[in-house]
Scaffold this motif. Structure first.
Motif, PDB file in Angstrom:
ATOM      1  N   LYS A 125       0.816  -1.225   0.000  1.00  0.00           N
ATOM      2  CA  LYS A 125       0.000   0.000   0.000  1.00  0.00           C
ATOM      3  C   LYS A 125       0.846   1.270   0.000  1.00  0.00           C
ATOM      4  CE  LYS A 125      -4.384  -1.741   1.718  1.00  0.00           C
ATOM      5  NZ  LYS A 125      -4.770  -2.232   0.381  1.00  0.00           N
ATOM      6  N   ILE A 153       1.797   4.709  -2.141  1.00  0.00           N
ATOM      7  CA  ILE A 153       1.138   5.547  -3.141  1.00  0.00           C
ATOM      8  C   ILE A 153       2.027   5.589  -4.385  1.00  0.00           C
ATOM      9  CG2 ILE A 153       0.301   7.873  -3.652  1.00  0.00           C
ATOM     10  CD1 ILE A 153      -0.292   8.172  -0.637  1.00  0.00           C
ATOM     11  N   ARG A 155       2.134   7.312  -7.083  1.00  0.00           N
ATOM     12  CA  ARG A 155       2.531   8.599  -7.668  1.00  0.00           C
ATOM     13  C   ARG A 155       3.613   9.293  -6.855  1.00  0.00           C
ATOM     14  NH1 ARG A 155      -0.422  12.860  -7.703  1.00  0.00           N
ATOM     15  NH2 ARG A 155      -1.809  12.239  -6.029  1.00  0.00           N
ATOM     16  N   LYS A 156       3.845   8.788  -5.662  1.00  0.00           N
ATOM     17  CA  LYS A 156       4.812   9.454  -4.800  1.00  0.00           C
ATOM     18  C   LYS A 156       6.111   8.654  -4.747  1.00  0.00           C
ATOM     19  CE  LYS A 156       1.447  11.499  -1.584  1.00  0.00           C
ATOM     20  NZ  LYS A 156       1.454  12.902  -1.988  1.00  0.00           N
ATOM     21  N   ASN A 203       6.465   9.014   0.138  1.00  0.00           N
ATOM     22  CA  ASN A 203       5.580   8.051   0.777  1.00  0.00           C
ATOM     23  C   ASN A 203       5.824   7.992   2.275  1.00  0.00           C
ATOM     24  OD1 ASN A 203       3.594   6.038  -0.538  1.00  0.00           O
ATOM     25  ND2 ASN A 203       5.122   6.386  -2.144  1.00  0.00           N
ATOM     26  N   GLU A 238      -2.148  19.094  -6.151  1.00  0.00           N
ATOM     27  CA  GLU A 238      -2.814  17.809  -6.362  1.00  0.00           C
ATOM     28  C   GLU A 238      -3.980  17.963  -7.340  1.00  0.00           C
ATOM     29  OE1 GLU A 238      -2.279  14.485  -4.697  1.00  0.00           O
ATOM     30  OE2 GLU A 238      -0.373  15.536  -4.775  1.00  0.00           O
ATOM     31  N   ARG A 259      -8.362   7.536  -8.421  1.00  0.00           N
ATOM     32  CA  ARG A 259      -7.365   7.572  -7.350  1.00  0.00           C
ATOM     33  C   ARG A 259      -7.856   6.870  -6.097  1.00  0.00           C
ATOM     34  NH1 ARG A 259      -6.547  13.730  -7.367  1.00  0.00           N
ATOM     35  NH2 ARG A 259      -5.657  13.457  -5.318  1.00  0.00           N
ATOM     36  N   ASP A 294      -7.401   3.962  -4.867  1.00  0.00           N
ATOM     37  CA  ASP A 294      -6.394   3.213  -4.104  1.00  0.00           C
ATOM     38  C   ASP A 294      -5.609   4.164  -3.210  1.00  0.00           C
ATOM     39  OD1 ASP A 294      -7.197   0.972  -5.353  1.00  0.00           O
ATOM     40  OD2 ASP A 294      -5.570   0.944  -6.824  1.00  0.00           O
ATOM     41  N   GLU A 295      -5.236   5.258  -3.824  1.00  0.00           N
ATOM     42  CA  GLU A 295      -4.469   6.267  -3.106  1.00  0.00           C
ATOM     43  C   GLU A 295      -5.275   6.841  -1.947  1.00  0.00           C
ATOM     44  OE1 GLU A 295      -2.830   8.980  -5.929  1.00  0.00           O
ATOM     45  OE2 GLU A 295      -2.715  10.512  -4.366  1.00  0.00           O
ATOM     46  N   ILE A 310      -5.365   4.379   0.814  1.00  0.00           N
ATOM     47  CA  ILE A 310      -4.095   4.363   1.553  1.00  0.00           C
ATOM     48  C   ILE A 310      -4.021   5.548   2.499  1.00  0.00           C
ATOM     49  CG2 ILE A 310      -1.593   4.548   1.338  1.00  0.00           C
ATOM     50  CD1 ILE A 310      -1.913   3.076  -1.387  1.00  0.00           C
TER      51      ILE A 310
END
Ligand code: ATP
Ligand code: MG
Lengths: 251, 296
Positions: free
Chosen positions: A121, A123, A125-126, A131, B11, B201, B203-204, B207
């Protein structure tokens, strides 16, 4: 694998003392971190995922949560992360009653924990650095401190050289180390992990377990769910065994 | 606080860029809605202004009988001056009326004024007050004056202007209703576009929730995305309105030169521009909030 890493952890237990507003209990030290009394969880009618569990985990303890597939390990951890509410019984983590926890306080409660998942888990994009730093940013830690602390923890898991990589560019073992770094960076009282080595090969699994052992060595309470009895034997710590939602033994 | 805003903005921009097709779609629906709203506001404001100018120069004249006595004249004049909606009264004698006719229509003089004597009646020319003139009160005054001794006729041509004014009110309400429907549709589009971004997004987001990010921190970028969509749509609509007005001016001036001065058409007032811009952002904000509310 972890050869490049210093043996003694750079990570110290100096707390950041991030006091969450409205949560004065965060500062109170308790002997028992997890207190579970008569806990049950019913998903469908008459199917108990957890059935009358009573369990205590002390501060500074390292415990495994084990049992066959479907025994209820994940369910228990989900309740501890307040993703799920129990059907009956009481759960307290570091003195916080999770059943009574107001919805508005759930996020703040989670910020005080460390959690490691089987599927990492992270991210996507980071970067690795971002993260890990994310867990500090949401705590409102000052910028400079965020960076220093993130770097420190990444170094501790041996990934400081991959700080600017994206998760997809890392191996499974490396990704899990990043996830562990994220779980630690906020200096939690309790680290929970659900099958953290489930997606990794046995050698890596041992490396990861050693990381958890080191975390525990600094005084953090650790609870790891796994069905890998071999691994548990190897690490040789307390094992809490579940079977069809019942507590079988805690040895 | 500033750091948080910066984070929301960056963002949101990233998300807008990644879903640029649907972002453009939702910006355009807002543009259309606000363009229609702006167009109706523009039209009604300009028509209203024109009509009120016409009203000010509207004629209200009281013609007197030649045989009216000075007492009768005095009574009529006092009646006029006492009325609050009347700004001033000019006395036009028979001689003055004749002189004015000679001056204004010299080519007609030989044909019409062949006979001796002065056919023009004396009159009171009334200057009406500002646009806040009560039409029905003036109508009552006109009726009363007509029955007064010594009065030959009262000419009051403001009635049709008042009808025009009520037509403008109707046009404005029709426009506002149409715009309201379009704005609602635009709001729904924003909601769905933000929802798509959220889905992309998820999933993000999950998280972030598990790690304990505050809900405001998770929702912020999505709400920001809605606000940016709404704001961009509003700006685009205003730019289009402005450009459209500048383009329409020359042909309008050519066609309707007799009625209105093309250059006198004014753009929306600063207040209206701000209203449209804030309105767009508000619609976007609500859309983003509605979409992000579904997070837990
Ligand atoms: N969301 C759910 N809805 C209904 N039943 C569920 C749900 N989650 C888990 N269960 C049931 O609860 C029981 C315990 O599941 P749980 O995931 O806790 O087991 P587990 O010990 O983690 O298993 P594994 O080792 O396979 O991960 C299982 O019988 C499962 O089918
Ligand atoms: Mg499980």
């Amino acid at each position: 694998m972890l050869a490049g890493r210093p043996v003694a952890p750079c990570y110290t237990r100096r707390r950041l003392h991030v006091v969450v507003p409205g949560m004065p209990w965060a500062a109170v030290e308790r002997a028992t971190v997890i207190e579970i009394e008569g806990l049950s969880k019913l998903y469908a009618r008459d199917v108990f995922a957890l059935d009358d569990i009573t369990l205590h985990v002390d501060r500074g303890e390292f415990a495994f949560l084990t049992g066959a597939s479907g025994a209820g390990k994940t369910t228990l951890l989900r309740i501890l992360l307040r993703q799920e509410l129990p059907t009956g019984g009481h759960v307290k983590v570091d003195g916080r009653d999770l059943v009574a926890l107001a919805a508005a306080d759930v996020q703040a409660y989670r910020r005080a924990l460390g959690f490691v998942f089987q599927d990492f888990k992270l991210i996507p994009r980071k970067t690795v650095f971002e993260n890990v730093m994310f867990a500090l940013r949401i705590l409102g830690v000052p910028d400079v401190q965020q960076r220093r602390r993130t770097f420190q923890v990444l170094k501790w898991v041996g990934l400081q050289h991959r700080a600017n990589a994206y998760p997809v560019e890392l191996s499974g073992g490396e990704q899990q180390r990043v996830a562990i770094a994220r779980a630690l960076v906020n200096e939690p009282v309790l680290v929970l992990a659900d099958e953290p080595t489930g997606n990794l090969d046995p050698d890596l699994a041992l490396d990861i377990m050693n990381l958890f052992r080191e975390i525990n060595g600094t005084g953090t309470t650790v609870l790891v769910a796994t069905h890998d009895r071999e691994l548990i034997r190897h690490v040789g710590r307390r094992a809490i065994t579940l079977d069809h939602g019942r507590l079988v033994e805690t040895a | 606080m500033i750091g948080g805003l910066k984070y929301f903005l960056s963002e949101a921009c990233l998300s807008l860029w990644r879903g640029r097709r649907s972002s453009v779609l939702s910006i355009l629906t807002i543009t259309i809605a606000l363009f229609v709203l702006g167009l109706f506001l523009l039209l009604s404001a300009n028509l209203e202004r024109t009509v009120s100018e016409w009203s000010r120069s509207a004629e209200f004249s009281v013609y007197l009988r030649d045989e009216a006595t000075p007492i009768e004249r005095g009574a009529v004049e006092r009646g006029l001056r006492a009325d609050a909606s009347i700004a001033g009264v000019d006395v036009v004698t028979k001689e003055a009326a004749l002189a004015r006719f000679r001056r204004d229509f010299p080519e007609l003089v030989p044909a019409t004024l062949g006979a001796p004597g002065n056919p023009f009646p004396a009159s009171f020319e009334v200057r009406l007050g500002s646009s806040a003139v009560n039409a029905s009160a003036l109508e009552t005054l006109a009726t009363r004056l007509r029955t007064m001794p010594g009065v030959a006729d009262v000419r009051y041509d403001r009635q049709w202007l008042d009808r025009l004014a009520s037509l403008i009110v109707f046009i404005r309400w029709a426009g506002l209703s149409l715009a309201a429907v379009l704005v609602l549709a635009a709001g729904l589009t924003v909601t769905n576009v933000v929802r798509l971004a959220l889905y992309a997004r998820r999933d993000e987001v999950e998280i972030m929730e598990l790690v304990g990010a505050p809900m405001s921190y998770i929702r912020g970028p999505f709400v920001c995305e809605g606000i940016i969509q709404g704001g961009s749509g509003a700006i685009l609509a205003l730019v289009l309105l402005r450009a459209g007005l500048d383009l329409a001016r020359p042909p309008l001036a050519a066609v309707a030169s007799g009625l209105v001065d093309g250059n006198a058409i004014q753009f929306l007032s600063a207040g209206m521009v701000a209203l449209i811009l804030l309105g767009g952002m508000l619609v976007g904000c609500v859309g983003g909030l509605v979409a992000a509310r579904r997070l837990r």
